[in-house]
Design an enzyme around this catalytic site. Structure first.
Site, short mmCIF file in Angstrom:
data_model
loop_
_atom_site.label_atom_id
_atom_site.label_comp_id
_atom_site.label_asym_id
_atom_site.label_seq_id
_atom_site.Cartn_x
_atom_site.Cartn_y
_atom_site.Cartn_z
CE1 TYR A 77 0.68 1.77 4.22
CE2 TYR A 77 0.98 -0.60 4.45
CZ TYR A 77 1.16 0.69 4.92
OH TYR A 77 1.84 0.90 6.10
CE1 TYR A 122 -3.36 4.54 13.56
CE2 TYR A 122 -3.38 5.58 11.39
CZ TYR A 122 -3.02 4.52 12.21
OH TYR A 122 -2.33 3.45 11.70
CG PHE A 147 0.20 8.42 6.22
CD1 PHE A 147 0.22 7.17 6.82
CD2 PHE A 147 -0.88 8.74 5.40
CE1 PHE A 147 -0.81 6.25 6.61
CE2 PHE A 147 -1.91 7.84 5.19
CZ PHE A 147 -1.87 6.59 5.79
CG ASP A 148 3.61 3.57 6.50
OD1 ASP A 148 4.79 3.47 6.14
OD2 ASP A 148 3.03 2.74 7.21
CB ILE A 191 -7.31 2.10 11.35
CG1 ILE A 191 -7.03 2.01 9.84
CG2 ILE A 191 -6.12 2.67 12.10
CD1 ILE A 191 -6.77 3.37 9.19
CG PHE A 244 -4.83 3.12 3.33
CD1 PHE A 244 -3.60 2.83 3.90
CD2 PHE A 244 -5.81 3.71 4.13
CE1 PHE A 244 -3.36 3.11 5.24
CE2 PHE A 244 -5.57 3.98 5.46
CZ PHE A 244 -4.34 3.69 6.02
#
Length: 550
Positions: free
Chosen positions: A149, A205, A159-160, A179, A222
């Site tokens: 992802y 979050y 962010f990731d 999540i 995502f």
């Protein structure tokens, strides 16, 4: 773009940057997250800034939580849009001002960058980008999945990313490991499917955010590629692709098998192939030499059969994987083709395909035979053939000139008889193979006996087919002069063979054999055999064997 009006009546909006793509605009009761700089219109002096605080401002539009002018000015904004909002006093802090920061009757100017929009009624949004034409199975709660992802905020800021770590994210679905919004968004995905999953903050979050990369109340985006999925309760999945019409025997525990395979993951990525090595994979079945799933899958197969085998991780390499080759918890897909198999206790299999009506004489040890043959692997690959030469093959049975299985197959044949012979490797070329013959290969021979010359026992050059003359010397001494030269000896032996009384070793020049026989009897090497020489006794066993044939 400007929305001009009388500043004393309404807000003035300057939309000085618009993103190309705007899937959603701010509506009443939406929550928003934005950055701003606040200045006075009169002198440009800054009175507030979220940038200076290092933290975006979060609020809800249209419920009086903002000054009226901002409620109006933020309406219709897109994420990543920048606009300048000029708010007259009566839609800001009026004639009173506030807290010594905003003077009375101040016109306020806000430079706004919108970062996020969401509503309490929002649900997880899913947009499928690519879906395989074939999707036999989808991700469900309790399944274990492996996926790649890229994670971004609504602004596109990353962010990731699992790609940056060069490792998939591996987890159980519906077990609270993710999540909530992502747990929901991954449901129903196929291996190889790519989808975009948009998760509102309260399913991500929330107010706390996550680390330094995910701010509070952030909508997360995502882009997911499903690599692998399985149910922890999965068993082996076998799909039969091709089965030969004639299948008289199937593999069992203890058999030794040779097979080709292509190994891939569920997304089609190859990790190994016997074809690339140009060598079959060889192993015993059911004895723990291969992974559990393969050991099970190799049972009940026919020679020539093709299967697809899907092996869950707990029957393969499990959570540990294999170095850089097999990832942790990977489902393995093998497309296999069985080349041959045998059991170490297998005998030579002989099937007579044609036998002449008259079959009075059959091949035995010491016979010289001429035969035609085709030698192939069990998949039909031709290795050798007597047709490649100008004449049939020739051998003496029992002389260890051919592999033991072929010796067995050629024994007991009549001239004109044809056979099909299956020779397991322990009767053939064994584990090492031979030139052109793979290691541990089962061989298939098609045989035809063309000519049979009856032989003599090992160590002999001539045998009587009945009782020889008694006494012998007078019979050999054709002219009665008490001595037998080579010419006379040769004439005698040749006559015995011609009349069917005796037999010379086949496959060897007759004159050479007779000369050797003569030399064996001519003890004093004077070129003649006497009666004493013919009857003399010797102590040496090998020497006795040479003379005993007469």
């Amino acid at each position: 773009m400007k929305c001009d009006s009388d500043m004393s009546v309404d807000v003035v909006i300057d939309r000085y940057y618009m993103p190309r793509f705007c899937p959603r605009e701010v509506q009443m009761e939406d929550f928003i997250r934005y950055h701003f700089n606040g200045t006075f219109d009169a002198d440009g002096k800054k009175f507030d800034s979220s940038h200076d605080r290092g933290k975006a401002f979060i609020s809800q539009v249209g419920l009086g939580r903002l000054i009226m002018g901002m409620d109006r000015g933020l309406h219709g904004m897109c994420v990543n849009e920048r606009r300048r909002i000029i708010v007259p006093p009566h839609l800001a802090y009026g004639s009173i001002g506030t807290g010594g920061v905003i003077p009375p009757d101040a016109v306020l100017v806000y430079d706004v960058l919108l970062l996020d929009i969401w509503h309490t009624d929002d649900k997880v949004q899913i947009r499928i980008l690519r879906k395989p034409a074939r999707c036999n199975r989808v991700a469900m709660a309790s399944y274990f999945i492996r996926y790649h992802y890229n994670g971004t905020l609504l602004t596109g800021e990353s962010f990731d990313s699992s790609y940056s770590r060069n490792a998939t994210d591996d987890t159980y679905l519906g077990q609270g490991n993710l999540i909530k919004g992502l747990d929901e968004g991954l449901l129903g995905m196929c291996v190889g499917e790519t989808r975009v999953i948009i998760v509102p903050p309260f399913l991500a979050y929330g107010e706390k955010g996550h680390g330094t990369k995910v701010p509070p109340q952030a909508t997360l985006v995502f882009e997911v590629l499903m690599i692998d999925l399985f149910n922890p309760k999965d068993d082996l999945i076998v799909e039969v692709k091709e089965v030969p019409k004639d299948c008289t025997r199937r593999t069992a525990v203890g058999d030794y098998i040779r097979y080709h395979y292509n190994g891939t993951f569920q997304d089609g990525t190859a990790f190994d192939s016997s074809y690339q090595r140009n060598s079959t994979y060889n192993t015993y079945i059911g004895m723990g030499y291969v992974i559990q799933g393969m050991d099970k899958a190799l049972q009940g197969l026919c020679i020539g059969e093709k299967r697809r085998i899907i092996i869950p991780p707990h029957m393969a390499y499990g959570e540990e994987g294999v170095g850089d080759l097999i990832p942790s918890s990977a489902v393995l897909v093998f497309d296999i083709h069985v080349i041959d198999f045998h059991n170490p206790k297998d005998p030579v299999q002989i099937q007579v395909t044609h036998k002449p009506q008259e079959c009075n004489t059959t091949s035995v040890a010491d016979d010289l035979i001429h035969y035609r043959y085709n030698c192939s692997l069990m998949d039909g690959t031709l290795l050798y053939s007597s047709d490649q030469f100008n004449s049939p093959a020739i051998t003496t049975l029992g002389a260890n000139k051919v592999i033991s299985g072929l010796e067995e197959g050629l024994s007991g044949m009549c001239v004109g008889e044809r056979r099909e012979v299956v020779i397991p490797p322990h009767w053939g070329h064994g584990e090492n193979g031979a030139a052109g013959v793979p290691r541990s290969a089962v061989l298939f021979f098609q045989l035809e006996l063309v000519e049979l010359q009856k032989g003599v026992p090992e160590g002999y050059m001539f045998v009587w087919l009945g009782d020889g003359p008694d006494p012998l010397f007078p019979a050999i001494d054709l002219d009665g002069d008490k001595q037998v030269p080579l010419e006379e000896f040769s004439a005698f032996i040749t006559l015995q063979v011609k009349e069917g009384n005796g037999r010379l070793r086949p496959g060897v020049d007759a004159d050479s054999i007779i000369k050797d026989m003569f030399n064996n009897q001519d003890r004093n090497k004077d070129g003649k055999i006497s009666a004493d020489e013919l009857t003399v006794q010797v102590d040496d066993e090998s020497e006795q064997a040479k003379r005993d044939e007469l």
